[in-house]
Write an enzyme that holds these catalytic residues in place. Structure first.
Site, PDB file in Angstrom:
ATOM      1  CB  CYS A  63       7.485  20.099 -29.295  1.00  0.00           C
ATOM      2  SG  CYS A  63       7.836  21.546 -30.224  1.00  0.00           S
ATOM      3  NE  ARG A 103       9.915  24.103 -28.736  1.00  0.00           N
ATOM      4  CZ  ARG A 103      11.142  24.023 -29.229  1.00  0.00           C
ATOM      5  NH1 ARG A 103      11.810  25.133 -29.475  1.00  0.00           N
ATOM      6  NH2 ARG A 103      11.706  22.873 -29.487  1.00  0.00           N
ATOM      7  CD1 TRP A 163       3.389  18.678 -32.720  1.00  0.00           C
ATOM      8  CD2 TRP A 163       5.072  17.688 -33.788  1.00  0.00           C
ATOM      9  NE1 TRP A 163       3.139  18.766 -34.070  1.00  0.00           N
ATOM     10  CE2 TRP A 163       4.154  18.161 -34.740  1.00  0.00           C
ATOM     11  CE3 TRP A 163       6.212  17.021 -34.233  1.00  0.00           C
ATOM     12  CZ2 TRP A 163       4.338  17.991 -36.121  1.00  0.00           C
ATOM     13  CZ3 TRP A 163       6.389  16.853 -35.594  1.00  0.00           C
ATOM     14  CH2 TRP A 163       5.463  17.341 -36.516  1.00  0.00           C
ATOM     15  CG  ASN A 180      12.145  18.245 -26.802  1.00  0.00           C
ATOM     16  OD1 ASN A 180      11.114  17.752 -26.370  1.00  0.00           O
ATOM     17  ND2 ASN A 180      12.401  19.548 -26.730  1.00  0.00           N
ATOM     18  N   GLY A 181      13.302  14.863 -29.499  1.00  0.00           N
ATOM     19  CA  GLY A 181      14.123  14.195 -30.503  1.00  0.00           C
ATOM     20  C   GLY A 181      13.540  12.862 -30.913  1.00  0.00           C
ATOM     21  CD  GLU A 190       6.396  28.693 -52.203  1.00  0.00           C
ATOM     22  OE1 GLU A 190       6.638  28.997 -51.025  1.00  0.00           O
ATOM     23  OE2 GLU A 190       5.230  28.533 -52.629  1.00  0.00           O
ATOM     24  CE  LYS A 234       6.513  31.186 -48.877  1.00  0.00           C
ATOM     25  NZ  LYS A 234       5.216  30.892 -49.488  1.00  0.00           N
ATOM     26  CD  GLU A 281       2.162  33.508 -49.415  1.00  0.00           C
ATOM     27  OE1 GLU A 281       1.245  32.730 -49.094  1.00  0.00           O
ATOM     28  OE2 GLU A 281       3.364  33.226 -49.277  1.00  0.00           O
ATOM     29  CG  HIS A 290       3.288  30.875 -76.188  1.00  0.00           C
ATOM     30  ND1 HIS A 290       2.857  30.628 -77.476  1.00  0.00           N
ATOM     31  CD2 HIS A 290       4.389  30.092 -76.007  1.00  0.00           C
ATOM     32  CE1 HIS A 290       3.641  29.728 -78.049  1.00  0.00           C
ATOM     33  NE2 HIS A 290       4.580  29.386 -77.177  1.00  0.00           N
ATOM     34  CE  LYS A 294       1.860  28.452 -41.018  1.00  0.00           C
ATOM     35  NZ  LYS A 294       2.879  28.766 -42.021  1.00  0.00           N
TER      36      LYS A 294
END
Length: 611
Positions: A2, A27, A75, A99-100, A484, A488, A491, A507, A606
């Site tokens: 990563c 990261r 990662w 990376n990738g 959602e 948000k 939060e 209702h 988190k």
């Protein structure tokens, strides 16, 4: 993946490499390593599984130094986290950090093995090292040419730093769909996957473009474009402080992560989607396809934002795969007596893979005989390890507590899963699958264009940030997106918000509607458009303040709504992926205007690892 750091210059670089990797820790990673060209003309390497502290201990037990080197935090994408899978990788006299994802690595590996090449890792990256070394052995004149030769046969994304063990005088770097920057300071030259890695040493950076390669030597940088021709790339001075640099200039990590979503969705789709075949490849899943055909039901267990991704999955999977789907809050699933059989597939959804309630629910389902397929982001997390199969979302590290890119990559994965199930159960033909998958492939580009719009969200923030409550309405697969969106807002702005099925408004919630209540209603063109439009009219009749999400060019909605937010005209299956970006931006700009702690909202964690 990563993180990458490289250096060539006139000073010992071990501290530069190690501290650079440390600055990329945010990261996320599961192993790390460095390689340094020493004064005696050789290259020494040190790698370790786990946190950087493990690498630091291993290095300081037997230190070495030199004026050229590279480092990497990994990662895992191919091969489990381990010392032998850690970067850098070496083949012959070539050392590579990458990376990738190399999509055709299996085909290339098979071909190289037939030619007598021996592989020491399970990674796709090692293939690149062998290809470059093979080119050098065939007499290619320079390392740069050998890298170019190798990249001609590679499909996928990469940010590369390459060094030749016999001639540790230069680094060759390359970029395609994965970031790579070059920093300069006098005779010192740096390479990095992200600016923060080397910001203490330089403020001058060259940003490579896709297809670019570059040769880095002490005091010089030569850049070449995709055709191999010399290219001029402007050097830019960075004036960010280190914390801002980690945010790449964005005010908050959350905003940065919202803008990362197109790239992360691309990562989630890469190597899995075949539009030509009208199919999805989940080679890592490991389930017997005959068993999949005999499923009697699927049970999703999840918490918070992941729960809403599972609710979207219910609509898509039942439609495409024609198998019953239940969605349970993991904390509730634990305390009832669910009907589970040996033909039940349990799918826990968790960003961290450590969510306590979701883990416990998965274990309960497993004890009752279900097979478990984890959808999560963190490699080798507990849920990923304990499930029979796992599909990683490839969202990358998410710093902001309020989930954004983790959610949209979950949506991308469950969309692919619905196609995968439908194709294997015989309920989805190849042509319809092609249309869905092509629409899914188009999402990153469409989403990227949407993210450039800012003015309207700032206007909403100015006008609505002092409200006490807000109602979100949606129907069908946009009902979870309404929930959602409400989550948000509450939060990060601390404004009370509630997501409701639009058809249920009469209702109960309709009693709340007056001229002081903002109502966010999701009403793009789809099969329930007329029904939701009726709900919109009902809100308007009671003087509610209407913020509507609509399809571009829908003037009918504009005649009623106080504010209209638009998404392009896309297939119904794709609407949740684009609609939620609008919900995220709406919540972000309201919270930013209010001055709340966007990245670390009060009372929230988190990863919820306790009940």
């Amino acid at each position: 993946m990563c993180g990458i750091v490289g250096y060539v210059g006139d000073r010992d670089c071990s501290e530069i490499l190690l501290s650079g990797l440390q600055r990329l820790e945010y990261r996320g990673y599961d192993s790390a390593g460095i390689a340094i060209g020493t004064a005696d003309g050789s290259v020494k390497m040190r790698r370790a599984e786990g946190k950087l502290s493990s690498l630091f201990r291993a290095f300081h037990e037997d230190p070495f130094d030199g004026c050229i080197g590279l480092g990497h935090t990994r990662w895992a994408t191919h091969g489990r986290p381990s010392e032998r899978n850690a970067h850098p990788h070496k083949a012959g006299r070539v050392i590579v950090a990458h990376n990738g994802i190399i999509e055709n690595y299996a085909e290339l590996k098979k071909k190289l093995a037939k030619e007598g090449r021996e592989f020491k890792s399970e990674t796709d990256t090692e293939v690149i090292a062998h290809l470059i070394d093979h080119a050098l052995q065939k007499g290619t004149e320079s390392l740069h040419q050998a890298v170019g030769s190798a990249l001609k046969v590679v499909d996928g994304s990469y940010a590369l730093v390459v060094m030749e063990a016999d001639k540790p005088e230069e680094l060759v770097v390359a970029r395609n769909a994965s970031p790579m920057v070059i920093g300069t300071e006098g005779d010192q030259v740096f390479a990095a996957s992200d600016v923060p890695a080397v910001l203490p040493y330089t403020r001058e950076f060259i940003y490579l473009e896709d297809g670019d390669t570059a040769v880095l030597k002490k005091g010089s940088v030569e850049v070449f474009d995709a055709s191999g021709e010399p290219a001029e790339r402007e050097s830019k001075r960075i004036n960010w402080d280190p914390v801002s640099a980690e945010k790449q200039g964005y005010k908050h990590f959350m905003l940065k992560e919202i803008h990362e979503q197109p790239a992360r969705i691309t990562d989630a789709l890469r190597g899995r989607v075949s539009v030509d075949r009208g199919d999805v490849d989940f080679g890592e899943m490991g389930f017997d396809e005959e068993w999949i055909k005999g499923l009697d039901k699927i049970v999703f267990v999840a918490c918070g934002t992941s729960y809403y991704a599972a609710q979207v999955a219910k609509y898509t999977i039942e439609e495409l795969a024609r198998v019953p789907v239940e969605v349970d809050l993991a904390s509730e699933f634990r305390y009832r007596n669910p009907l589970i059989t040996e033909n039940t597939l349990c799918i826990p959804v968790s960003q961290s893979g450590e969510t306590a309630d979701t883990l416990a629910a998965m274990r309960q389902a497993s004890e009752l005989g279900a097979k478990c397929l984890a959808i999560c982001n963190v490699i080798e997390s507990t849920i990923a390890r304990e499930a029979e199969g796992v599909v990683y979302t490839q969202a990358g590290p998410e710093i902001g507590v309020a989930s954004t890119k983790a959610f949209t990559t979950q949506l991308a994965v469950v969309s692919m899963l619905a196609v995968w199930l439908g194709r294997r159960r015989g309920t989805l033909d190849a042509e319809e699958a092609r249309e869905i998958l092509q629409a899914l492939r188009d999402v990153p580009g469409t989403m990227d264009k949407m993210l450039h719009e800012k003015a309207i969200y700032k206007h909403i923030a100015y006008n609505y940030s002092d409200v006490n409550s807000c109602l979100y309405l949606g129907r069908g697969n946009l009902y979870p997106i309404a929930c959602e969106g409400a989550l948000k807002l509450k939060e990060i702005s601390y404004i009370h918000a509630e997501g409701y099925a639009a058809g249920e408004m009469k209702h109960g919630p309709i009693a709340l509607i007056d001229e002081n209540l903002p109502v966010v209603i999701l009403v793009p063109k789809n099969r329930v458009y007329e029904k939701v439009f009726s709900n919109l009219e009902e809100v308007k009749a009671r003087q509610g303040q209407l913020i509507a999400l609509a399809t571009e060019g829908d003037n009918g909605v504009r005649d009623f709504a106080d504010v209209v937010l638009e998404i392009p005209d896309v297939p119904e299956y794709i609407q949740p992926l684009l609609s939620v970006v609008v919900m995220q931006l709406l919540a972000y700009h309201v919270a930013d205007f209010k001055g709340t702690d966007v990245d670390q909202p009060r009372n929230l964690a988190k990863s919820v690892t306790v009940e």
